[in-house]
Design a protein around this motif. Sequence first.
Motif, PDB file in Angstrom:
ATOM      1  N   GLY A  97       0.808  -1.217   0.000  1.00  0.00           N
ATOM      2  CA  GLY A  97       0.000   0.000   0.000  1.00  0.00           C
ATOM      3  C   GLY A  97       0.838   1.263   0.000  1.00  0.00           C
ATOM      4  O   GLY A  97       2.056   1.223   0.238  1.00  0.00           O
TER       5      GLY A  97
ATOM      6  N   ILE B 123      -2.452  -2.051   3.514  1.00  0.00           N
ATOM      7  CA  ILE B 123      -3.690  -1.479   2.958  1.00  0.00           C
ATOM      8  C   ILE B 123      -4.468  -2.585   2.238  1.00  0.00           C
ATOM      9  O   ILE B 123      -3.902  -3.424   1.544  1.00  0.00           O
ATOM     10  CB  ILE B 123      -3.369  -0.340   1.954  1.00  0.00           C
TER      11      ILE B 123
ATOM     12  N   ILE C 220     -11.227   1.500   0.961  1.00  0.00           N
ATOM     13  CA  ILE C 220      -9.890   1.465   1.558  1.00  0.00           C
ATOM     14  C   ILE C 220      -9.977   1.178   3.059  1.00  0.00           C
ATOM     15  O   ILE C 220     -10.668   1.871   3.810  1.00  0.00           O
ATOM     16  CB  ILE C 220      -9.110   2.774   1.288  1.00  0.00           C
TER      17      ILE C 220
ATOM     18  N   TRP D 250      -7.529  -1.303   6.246  1.00  0.00           N
ATOM     19  CA  TRP D 250      -6.173  -1.784   6.521  1.00  0.00           C
ATOM     20  C   TRP D 250      -6.194  -2.923   7.529  1.00  0.00           C
ATOM     21  O   TRP D 250      -7.161  -3.107   8.258  1.00  0.00           O
ATOM     22  CB  TRP D 250      -5.293  -0.646   7.041  1.00  0.00           C
TER      23      TRP D 250
ATOM     24  N   GLN E 133      -6.018   5.302  -3.143  1.00  0.00           N
ATOM     25  CA  GLN E 133      -5.132   5.445  -1.972  1.00  0.00           C
ATOM     26  C   GLN E 133      -4.481   6.827  -1.965  1.00  0.00           C
ATOM     27  O   GLN E 133      -4.362   7.472  -0.931  1.00  0.00           O
ATOM     28  CB  GLN E 133      -4.026   4.392  -2.003  1.00  0.00           C
TER      29      GLN E 133
END
Length: 391
Positions: free
Chosen positions: A70, A97, A243, A245, A272
């Motif tokens: 990411g 990510i 998005i 994580w 991102q």
Amino acid sequence: MTFHFARRIEHAPASFLGELFRVSADPSIISFAGGLPSSALIDTEGIAEAAKEVFTTDPEVALQYSTTDGYRPLREYIAERYRKRLGIPATADEIQIVNGSQQCLDLFAKIFINPGDRVGMERPGYLGAIEAFSLYEPAFAAVPLDSEGPDPAAFEAMTKKTPVKFFYGIPNSQNPSGCTYSQDRRKAIAECLEGTDTVFYEDDAFGELFFDGKPRLPVKHYLPEQSVISGSFSKITAPGMRIGWMYAPKEILAAFNTAKQAADLHSNFLCQQILARYLATHDLDTHIKKIVAVYGRQCRLMCDLFDDLMPALSHTTPEGGMFLTAKLPAGMPAMDVFRKGIDKKVAVLPGMPFFVDGGGDDTIRLNFSSSDEEKIKEGMNRLASVVNRHS
Ligand SMILES: Cc1ncc(COP(=O)(O)O)c(C=O)c1O
């Protein structure tokens, strides 16, 4: 011809949700059945500005392939937020990510579950997790939730039986119940797991949405090397960017990264960068304050209307998040309330799909984030006309 699907697809829970959502998509229906954040609280202008800046600054880079782990500035931002908000010593190297935190559920299950492995779940549990894990054919061990979190005796009994690969829980404003684990219960869970090989998987989709604005210390604080946290920008920025994580110890993250690379190489790099730019140029805390003020009011309104209009039902009183659960009186099945609700143009979600071992037909889940106060008033009046006629 016959399609010979893999056995795992037969293990996917029978989904009547598609049907429920189709029915409640009628615009004249006020739906408390879904789980959307409020569209009115997405900062569309701010995100559009950030997108424009990304396209004018370095569009060739923004539109190129990137690394699996990411966009580094975004991972730095997330790690720093853990350090500042919770005092947890997170580093960018421990953050991966993903394509919405829903992907964490799939990839985590992929790296941990062999068919038949035991996986601990809250009862009721998050449907999206039940669906994601089921494809890897685990044996679920369900631990009932009380008002402070997983029942301590049942939790301990679960860990003492055959080994459990991981326990999946949502300590902050759980979906579907709306319950938040007490700090004592978090500590007790960590103590119970310490010295075992069971990982605690902490899904923190709602940790930023406490109505009092105060963060709660995660289980990971008490069990740093044996737990992971999944996080998401869906509820605090925009779900359509997909998005989220995974924050995990390096050994777990290495396996997770291998699975992520095989699944999709990396998450949408353009989004991102837009998100990182947005976060660098806008104050997320100010935005979150706006969200929790609205959700707090809507939640209180829904709870008050339950008390005033439907005294035969009991309900949870969330400290944050987007959902609450109501318990129906004996003899009032949730599917009846759903069907009669649709006739009256209000949709609620029957509780059954949240229970991996059956049950839940005496509960309904309601979402209070996506309907404004007027809709909540009208929808709760419609619901009252269903349940009061029934009782
Ligand atoms: C508890 C929980 N975890 C994970 C998710 C997935 O969210 P996302 O993939 O948008 O991060 C949701 C969505 O509502 C949720 O309620």
